[in-house]
Write a protein that holds these residues in place. Structure first.
Motif, PDB file in Angstrom:
ATOM      1  N   TYR A   1      40.034 -29.996 -12.581  1.00 38.05           N
ATOM      2  CA  TYR A   1      39.371 -28.711 -12.788  1.00 38.05           C
ATOM      3  C   TYR A   1      38.430 -28.442 -11.616  1.00 38.05           C
ATOM      4  N   TYR A   2      38.355 -27.183 -11.200  1.00 38.04           N
ATOM      5  CA  TYR A   2      37.555 -26.778 -10.055  1.00 38.04           C
ATOM      6  C   TYR A   2      36.457 -25.815 -10.510  1.00 38.04           C
ATOM      7  N   ASP A   3      35.289 -25.913  -9.858  1.00 34.80           N
ATOM      8  CA  ASP A   3      34.159 -25.051 -10.210  1.00 34.80           C
ATOM      9  C   ASP A   3      34.341 -23.646  -9.667  1.00 34.80           C
ATOM     10  N   VAL A   4      34.034 -22.654 -10.527  1.00 34.46           N
ATOM     11  CA  VAL A   4      33.922 -21.271 -10.077  1.00 34.46           C
ATOM     12  C   VAL A   4      32.552 -21.157  -9.405  1.00 34.46           C
ATOM     13  N   ALA A   5      32.445 -20.319  -8.385  1.00 35.24           N
ATOM     14  CA  ALA A   5      31.186 -20.165  -7.643  1.00 35.24           C
ATOM     15  C   ALA A   5      30.022 -19.908  -8.597  1.00 35.24           C
ATOM     16  N   PRO A   6      28.902 -20.598  -8.381  1.00 39.96           N
ATOM     17  CA  PRO A   6      27.739 -20.423  -9.262  1.00 39.96           C
ATOM     18  C   PRO A   6      27.238 -18.978  -9.263  1.00 39.96           C
ATOM     19  N   GLY A   7      26.870 -18.510 -10.444  1.00 42.13           N
ATOM     20  CA  GLY A   7      26.310 -17.168 -10.570  1.00 42.13           C
ATOM     21  C   GLY A   7      27.327 -16.056 -10.696  1.00 42.13           C
ATOM     22  N   TYR A   8      28.612 -16.402 -10.782  1.00 38.23           N
ATOM     23  CA  TYR A   8      29.651 -15.373 -10.880  1.00 38.23           C
ATOM     24  C   TYR A   8      30.365 -15.434 -12.214  1.00 38.23           C
ATOM     25  N   ARG A   9      30.659 -14.251 -12.752  1.00 39.05           N
ATOM     26  CA  ARG A   9      31.562 -14.125 -13.893  1.00 39.05           C
ATOM     27  C   ARG A   9      32.870 -13.619 -13.287  1.00 39.05           C
ATOM     28  N   LEU A  10      33.880 -14.462 -13.294  1.00 37.35           N
ATOM     29  CA  LEU A  10      35.097 -14.201 -12.529  1.00 37.35           C
ATOM     30  C   LEU A  10      36.167 -13.493 -13.353  1.00 37.35           C
TER      31      LEU A  10
ATOM     32  N   GLU B   1      29.821 -17.601 -16.387  1.00 38.22           N
ATOM     33  CA  GLU B   1      29.184 -18.321 -15.282  1.00 38.22           C
ATOM     34  C   GLU B   1      29.278 -19.816 -15.553  1.00 38.22           C
ATOM     35  N   GLY B   2      29.530 -20.587 -14.504  1.00 37.32           N
ATOM     36  CA  GLY B   2      29.617 -22.038 -14.646  1.00 37.32           C
ATOM     37  C   GLY B   2      30.968 -22.541 -15.127  1.00 37.32           C
ATOM     38  N   ALA B   3      31.968 -21.656 -15.164  1.00 34.62           N
ATOM     39  CA  ALA B   3      33.304 -22.046 -15.642  1.00 34.62           C
ATOM     40  C   ALA B   3      33.975 -23.007 -14.667  1.00 34.62           C
ATOM     41  N   LYS B   4      34.877 -23.809 -15.200  1.00 38.17           N
ATOM     42  CA  LYS B   4      35.754 -24.671 -14.408  1.00 38.17           C
ATOM     43  C   LYS B   4      37.181 -24.256 -14.744  1.00 38.17           C
ATOM     44  N   VAL B   5      38.059 -24.279 -13.724  1.00 37.58           N
ATOM     45  CA  VAL B   5      39.440 -23.846 -13.942  1.00 37.58           C
ATOM     46  C   VAL B   5      40.428 -24.875 -13.409  1.00 37.58           C
ATOM     47  N   PRO B   6      41.566 -25.030 -14.106  1.00 37.87           N
ATOM     48  CA  PRO B   6      42.652 -25.836 -13.546  1.00 37.87           C
ATOM     49  C   PRO B   6      43.431 -24.952 -12.580  1.00 37.87           C
TER      50      PRO B   6
END
Length: 93
Positions: free
Chosen positions: A14-23, A41-46
Motif C-alpha cells: 500500500y502506498y501513501d496518498v499525499a498528506p493533506g489531500y482528499r484524492l 486524507e491520510g489514505a493508503k492505496v494498493p
C-alpha cells in the motif's frame, strides 16, 4: 468490490496518498472520467497496475501515469508516494 486471495494480499503493498489531500478516484485513467469516490486524507492505496492517461500536476510532480487501485478505479500517480517518477507496477491490460 472483490477481495484478493490471502496469498496475494499478503504481498500487496500500500502506498501513501499525499498528506493533506482528499484524492478523487475516477472510473478511468483521466480527469475526464467520472469521480467514483473521494479518498480521505491520510489514505493508503494498493496499486494493481498502471496505465497512461491525462497528465496531472500534483505534490509528487507532473505525470500521465494513473494507478489502478480497484476494479475500474484509478487515481493520478502525481498524488501517490511511490518513490518513483516511473512505473512501479505492471501496465494495465
Amino acid at each position: 468490490m472483490t477481495m484478493a486471495p490471502v496469498a496475494e494480499s499478503a504481498s500487496l503493498r500500500y502506498y501513501d496518498v499525499a498528506p493533506g489531500y482528499r484524492l478523487n478516484v475516477r472510473s478511468g485513467p483521466g480527469t475526464n472520467y467520472t469521480i467514483e469516490r473521494v479518498l480521505a486524507e491520510g489514505a493508503k492505496v494498493p496499486i494493481f497496475c498502471q496505465t497512461p492517461g491525462t497528465t496531472v500536476t500534483g505534490p509528487y510532480g507532473t505525470s500521465n501515469i494513473w494507478d489502478n487501485i480497484d476494479d475500474g478505479q484509478y487515481v493520478s500517480d502525481a498524488y501517490v508516494n511511490t518513490g518513483s517518477d516511473g512505473y512501479i507496477a505492471p501496465r494495465c491490460a
